[in-house]
Write a protein that holds these residues in place. Structure first.
Motif, PDB file in Angstrom:
ATOM      1  N   TRP A  79       0.875  -1.129  -0.008  1.00 47.66           N
ATOM      2  CA  TRP A  79      -0.139   0.011   0.194  1.00 47.66           C
ATOM      3  C   TRP A  79       0.893   1.192  -0.046  1.00 47.66           C
ATOM      4  CZ3 TRP A  79      -0.804   4.515   2.542  1.00 47.66           C
ATOM      5  CH2 TRP A  79      -1.899   5.378   2.162  1.00 47.66           C
ATOM      6  N   MET A  80       1.891   1.261   0.850  1.00 51.34           N
ATOM      7  CA  MET A  80       2.792   2.589   0.776  1.00 51.34           C
ATOM      8  C   MET A  80       3.581   2.752  -0.323  1.00 51.34           C
ATOM      9  SD  MET A  80       3.401   4.883   3.055  1.00 51.34           S
ATOM     10  CE  MET A  80       3.204   4.383   4.715  1.00 51.34           C
ATOM     11  N   LEU A  81       4.228   1.502  -1.091  1.00 47.60           N
ATOM     12  CA  LEU A  81       4.699   1.790  -2.288  1.00 47.60           C
ATOM     13  C   LEU A  81       3.532   2.394  -3.339  1.00 47.60           C
ATOM     14  CD1 LEU A  81       6.609  -1.407  -2.862  1.00 47.60           C
ATOM     15  CD2 LEU A  81       7.555   0.675  -2.847  1.00 47.60           C
ATOM     16  N   ASP A  82       2.403   1.892  -3.411  1.00 51.19           N
ATOM     17  CA  ASP A  82       1.310   2.455  -4.436  1.00 51.19           C
ATOM     18  C   ASP A  82       1.050   3.968  -3.976  1.00 51.19           C
ATOM     19  OD1 ASP A  82      -0.173   2.380  -6.467  1.00 51.19           O
ATOM     20  OD2 ASP A  82      -1.810   1.191  -5.520  1.00 51.19           O
ATOM     21  N   TRP A  83       0.789   4.190  -2.904  1.00 44.69           N
ATOM     22  CA  TRP A  83       0.708   5.607  -2.272  1.00 44.69           C
ATOM     23  C   TRP A  83       1.652   6.652  -2.537  1.00 44.69           C
ATOM     24  CZ3 TRP A  83      -2.068   9.625  -0.746  1.00 44.69           C
ATOM     25  CH2 TRP A  83      -1.542  10.368  -0.029  1.00 44.69           C
ATOM     26  N   SER A  84       2.903   6.087  -2.049  1.00 43.70           N
ATOM     27  CA  SER A  84       4.072   7.293  -2.276  1.00 43.70           C
ATOM     28  C   SER A  84       4.491   7.706  -3.682  1.00 43.70           C
ATOM     29  CB  SER A  84       5.229   6.454  -1.515  1.00 43.70           C
ATOM     30  OG  SER A  84       5.836   5.443  -2.091  1.00 43.70           O
ATOM     31  N   GLU A  85       4.369   6.413  -4.612  1.00 44.18           N
ATOM     32  CA  GLU A  85       4.639   6.717  -5.932  1.00 44.18           C
ATOM     33  C   GLU A  85       6.146   7.192  -6.134  1.00 44.18           C
ATOM     34  OE1 GLU A  85       1.061   9.395  -7.187  1.00 44.18           O
ATOM     35  OE2 GLU A  85       1.307   8.209  -8.929  1.00 44.18           O
ATOM     36  N   GLY A  86       7.093   6.485  -5.293  1.00 41.58           N
ATOM     37  CA  GLY A  86       8.665   6.955  -5.079  1.00 41.58           C
ATOM     38  C   GLY A  86       9.115   8.027  -4.545  1.00 41.58           C
ATOM     39  N   ALA A  87       8.178   8.502  -3.621  1.00 43.99           N
ATOM     40  CA  ALA A  87       8.418   9.814  -2.682  1.00 43.99           C
ATOM     41  C   ALA A  87       8.360   9.598  -1.390  1.00 43.99           C
ATOM     42  CB  ALA A  87       7.396  10.884  -3.171  1.00 43.99           C
ATOM     43  N   PRO A  88       9.651   9.492  -0.777  1.00 46.45           N
ATOM     44  CA  PRO A  88       9.641   8.913   0.831  1.00 46.45           C
ATOM     45  C   PRO A  88       8.799  10.021   1.619  1.00 46.45           C
ATOM     46  CG  PRO A  88      11.610   8.636  -0.262  1.00 46.45           C
ATOM     47  CD  PRO A  88      10.956   9.393  -1.402  1.00 46.45           C
ATOM     48  N   GLY A  89       8.871  11.117   1.074  1.00 47.51           N
ATOM     49  CA  GLY A  89       8.213  12.145   1.586  1.00 47.51           C
ATOM     50  C   GLY A  89       6.884  11.996   2.011  1.00 47.51           C
ATOM     51  N   MET A  90       6.042  11.347   0.853  1.00 47.19           N
ATOM     52  CA  MET A  90       4.910  10.998   0.879  1.00 47.19           C
ATOM     53  C   MET A  90       4.341   9.904   2.056  1.00 47.19           C
ATOM     54  SD  MET A  90       2.827  13.106  -0.734  1.00 47.19           S
ATOM     55  CE  MET A  90       3.268  14.622  -1.759  1.00 47.19           C
ATOM     56  N   ALA A  91       5.330   9.110   1.964  1.00 48.76           N
ATOM     57  CA  ALA A  91       5.396   7.809   2.936  1.00 48.76           C
ATOM     58  C   ALA A  91       5.348   8.560   4.338  1.00 48.76           C
ATOM     59  CB  ALA A  91       6.407   7.100   2.872  1.00 48.76           C
ATOM     60  N   LEU A  92       6.117   9.648   4.610  1.00 47.80           N
ATOM     61  CA  LEU A  92       6.325  10.036   6.078  1.00 47.80           C
ATOM     62  C   LEU A  92       4.976  10.794   6.314  1.00 47.80           C
ATOM     63  CD1 LEU A  92      10.011  11.367   5.985  1.00 47.80           C
ATOM     64  CD2 LEU A  92       8.906   9.539   7.165  1.00 47.80           C
ATOM     65  N   LEU A  93       4.393  11.495   5.307  1.00 51.94           N
ATOM     66  CA  LEU A  93       2.977  12.236   5.768  1.00 51.94           C
ATOM     67  C   LEU A  93       1.884  11.196   5.760  1.00 51.94           C
ATOM     68  CD1 LEU A  93       2.814  15.157   2.761  1.00 51.94           C
ATOM     69  CD2 LEU A  93       2.691  15.199   5.334  1.00 51.94           C
ATOM     70  N   ALA A  94       1.983  10.175   5.025  1.00 49.01           N
ATOM     71  CA  ALA A  94       0.832   9.049   5.372  1.00 49.01           C
ATOM     72  C   ALA A  94       0.897   8.586   6.885  1.00 49.01           C
ATOM     73  CB  ALA A  94       1.037   7.974   4.388  1.00 49.01           C
ATOM     74  N   ARG A  95       2.253   8.313   7.253  1.00 50.96           N
ATOM     75  CA  ARG A  95       2.425   7.829   8.571  1.00 50.96           C
ATOM     76  C   ARG A  95       2.054   8.966   9.618  1.00 50.96           C
ATOM     77  NH1 ARG A  95       8.537   5.371   7.870  1.00 50.96           N
ATOM     78  NH2 ARG A  95       7.609   3.567   6.791  1.00 50.96           N
ATOM     79  N   GLU A  96       2.588  10.209   9.409  1.00 50.91           N
ATOM     80  CA  GLU A  96       2.215  11.385  10.105  1.00 50.91           C
ATOM     81  C   GLU A  96       0.729  11.759  10.458  1.00 50.91           C
ATOM     82  OE1 GLU A  96       4.514  14.632   8.772  1.00 50.91           O
ATOM     83  OE2 GLU A  96       6.362  13.873   9.460  1.00 50.91           O
ATOM     84  N   SER A  97      -0.121  11.513   9.390  1.00 56.29           N
ATOM     85  CA  SER A  97      -1.514  12.047   9.383  1.00 56.29           C
ATOM     86  C   SER A  97      -2.431  10.729   9.467  1.00 56.29           C
ATOM     87  CB  SER A  97      -1.736  12.483   7.962  1.00 56.29           C
ATOM     88  OG  SER A  97      -1.507  11.735   6.821  1.00 56.29           O
ATOM     89  N   ASN A  98      -1.913   9.579   9.813  1.00 55.09           N
ATOM     90  CA  ASN A  98      -2.822   8.275   9.995  1.00 55.09           C
ATOM     91  C   ASN A  98      -3.694   8.211   8.875  1.00 55.09           C
ATOM     92  OD1 ASN A  98      -1.832   7.734  12.657  1.00 55.09           O
ATOM     93  ND2 ASN A  98      -3.284   9.517  13.452  1.00 55.09           N
ATOM     94  N   LEU A  99      -3.055   8.528   7.635  1.00 50.14           N
ATOM     95  CA  LEU A  99      -3.906   8.497   6.202  1.00 50.14           C
ATOM     96  C   LEU A  99      -4.316   6.962   6.176  1.00 50.14           C
ATOM     97  CD1 LEU A  99      -4.599  10.023   3.656  1.00 50.14           C
ATOM     98  CD2 LEU A  99      -2.703   9.328   2.494  1.00 50.14           C
ATOM     99  N   ILE A 100      -3.531   5.983   6.461  1.00 52.19           N
ATOM    100  CA  ILE A 100      -4.063   4.661   6.035  1.00 52.19           C
ATOM    101  C   ILE A 100      -5.480   4.531   6.829  1.00 52.19           C
ATOM    102  CG2 ILE A 100      -3.373   2.096   6.377  1.00 52.19           C
ATOM    103  CD1 ILE A 100      -0.439   3.053   6.211  1.00 52.19           C
ATOM    104  N   GLU A 101      -5.496   4.762   7.976  1.00 56.37           N
ATOM    105  CA  GLU A 101      -6.763   4.695   8.659  1.00 56.37           C
ATOM    106  C   GLU A 101      -7.875   5.434   7.986  1.00 56.37           C
ATOM    107  OE1 GLU A 101      -8.523   5.652  13.126  1.00 56.37           O
ATOM    108  OE2 GLU A 101      -6.607   5.790  12.918  1.00 56.37           O
ATOM    109  N   CYS A 102      -7.739   6.568   7.459  1.00 59.84           N
ATOM    110  CA  CYS A 102      -8.563   7.179   6.892  1.00 59.84           C
ATOM    111  C   CYS A 102      -9.143   6.535   5.662  1.00 59.84           C
ATOM    112  CB  CYS A 102      -8.198   8.604   6.375  1.00 59.84           C
ATOM    113  SG  CYS A 102      -9.390   9.853   5.507  1.00 59.84           S
ATOM    114  N   ALA A 103      -7.839   6.015   4.959  1.00 62.76           N
ATOM    115  CA  ALA A 103      -8.173   5.114   3.717  1.00 62.76           C
ATOM    116  C   ALA A 103      -9.099   3.883   3.802  1.00 62.76           C
ATOM    117  CB  ALA A 103      -6.966   4.789   3.063  1.00 62.76           C
ATOM    118  N   ASN A 104      -8.748   3.201   4.881  1.00 61.89           N
ATOM    119  CA  ASN A 104      -9.540   2.151   5.256  1.00 61.89           C
ATOM    120  C   ASN A 104     -11.086   2.279   5.492  1.00 61.89           C
ATOM    121  OD1 ASN A 104      -7.376   0.211   5.164  1.00 61.89           O
ATOM    122  ND2 ASN A 104      -6.813   0.519   7.201  1.00 61.89           N
ATOM    123  N   GLU A 105     -11.230   3.583   6.248  1.00 61.00           N
ATOM    124  CA  GLU A 105     -12.656   4.130   6.524  1.00 61.00           C
ATOM    125  C   GLU A 105     -13.394   4.419   5.255  1.00 61.00           C
ATOM    126  OE1 GLU A 105     -12.192   7.313   9.400  1.00 61.00           O
ATOM    127  OE2 GLU A 105     -11.778   5.801  11.078  1.00 61.00           O
TER     128      GLU A 105
END
Length: 375
Positions: free
Chosen positions: A234-260
């Motif tokens: 999921w993180m690979l697909d989300w980040s599209e090669g941008a580590p900063g986007m992976a960090l943002l997803a973690r900081e913002s609890n985006l995965i939880e929002c995505a599941n909802e």
């Protein structure tokens, strides 16, 4: 936008230069060749998508320029950062000749009005204090750090992060320094929107373009920076090669929002309008913007709201992209609908950028999504 105070942000970045830079092979090779040529240009633009590591590469480039024990072949390796006292200072984030300018630096400015303003751009007064000198809006006169002698005697490097956030006055003010800098002074403009830099700025700089990390490099980065119980695919697909986007997803609890949001988006895909879509998105945006402002009192809540919404729109784009990749080549109708959804996401992003009401934009997007999938 990073919501960390500038010093904490820079120390976090500095600690990474001890490790090799992951990816960016072509860009690093261009910079190595420039160093080896003996005719190194003094002004650079490092451009590419947000979060891919441009500022990290700029800092690694600065390390090679400022550490007398480092050479062109060391660029990207990171491991020579402790080869000299200068290298230790670079690794610790306290090298006096490396000047990294972020918009968040305004909170530490000498100019009172600058300290009190919301951090939405890289203001002219900040450039005067930190690089070019001159009179700030409070009437105070500042010596130009760019024209001082280097403290350790190996030159000076100025990195302006998010350089596209300089307004026209700010960009015009640095033209002379870009064109005629002091000896052994290098300036690096880091930007994800090079088209927002004035042509007169761009013409004075050598331009290095950086792209997203490959899947292989991104997997390596995720392995070196693991999250807790993280879905790597999921993180690979989300980040599209941008580590900063992976960090943002973690900081913002985006995965939880995505599941909802997933069952709601699936309902929209079936042509059923869902009012809960706007409710869940608004809740995520509110929580994220409050988190940003809590971490940095001078952060703009309006900017934080827009950036949180951009994460949601990117998430929706990821959903559409996944569906497109799973669509059979002969299924023209499904492909047409998915491309229309992608256009609707782009339209929503443009509307939010123009300042339209968030609630109305989200309601329109959800209604248009379900309508597209019904036709």
């Amino acid at each position: 936008m990073s919501s960390k105070p500038t010093r904490e942000r820079f120390l976090t970045l500095s600690s990474r230069i001890m490790k090799p830079v992951i990816g960016h092979h072509a860009g690093l090779e261009t910079l190595r060749a420039a160093v080896q040529s003996g005719r190194l240009h003094h002004a650079w633009i490092f451009s590419g998508p947000p979060g891919i590591g441009k500022c990290l590469v700029a800092t690694e480039f600065a390390r090679v320029l400022l550490d007398p024990q480092a050479g062109a072949d060391d660029l990207g390796l990171g491991g020579t950062a402790l080869a000299s006292p200068e290298g230790e200072k670079l690794a610790n984030g306290n090298h006096p000749d490396l000047h990294v300018i972020h918009k968040e630096d305004a909170v530490h400015a000498q100019t009172r009005s600058l300290r009190e303003r919301k951090q939405m751009n890289v203001p002219l007064d900040l450039l005067r204090e930190r690089m070019i000198g001159g009179h700030t809006s409070d009437g105070a006169k500042h010596e130009a750090p760019a024209y001082r002698k280097s403290i350790l005697g190996n030159g000076k490097v100025f990195i302006i992060d998010e350089a596209e956030l300089m307004d026209n006055n700010g960009q015009n003010s640095i033209l002379k320094t870009l064109e005629e800098p002091p000896e052994d002074t290098w300036i690096i403009l880091v930007t994800s929107r090079p088209e927002r830099l004035l042509p007169t700025v761009r013409s004075r700089c050598d331009h290095v373009r950086f792209g997203p990390l490959s899947d292989e490099d991104m997997r390596k980065w995720l392995a070196e920076h693991p999250g807790d119980h993280e879905d790597v695919e999921w993180m690979l697909d989300w980040s599209e090669g941008a580590p900063g986007m992976a960090l943002l997803a973690r900081e913002s609890n985006l995965i939880e929002c995505a599941n909802e949001l997933q069952p709601i988006i699936q309902s929209l895909d079936s042509g059923t309008w869902q009012k809960e879509f706007g409710v869940h998105v608004a809740e995520f945006v509110t929580n994220r913007s409050e988190q940003v402002v809590k971490q940095n009192k001078k952060a703009s809540k309006d900017v934080a709201n827009k950036q949180a919404l951009s994460l949601i729109l990117r998430l929706l784009g990821m959903h559409v992209r996944r569906r497109l990749s799973a669509t059979e080549p002969g299924d023209v109708e499904t492909g047409r609908r998915l491309w229309e959804l992608a256009n609707r996401i782009g339209d929503a992003e443009d509307q939010l950028h123009r300042g339209l009401n968030m609630k109305h934009v989200l309601e329109s997007l959800a209604a248009g999504w379900s309508q597209t999938c019904r036709t």
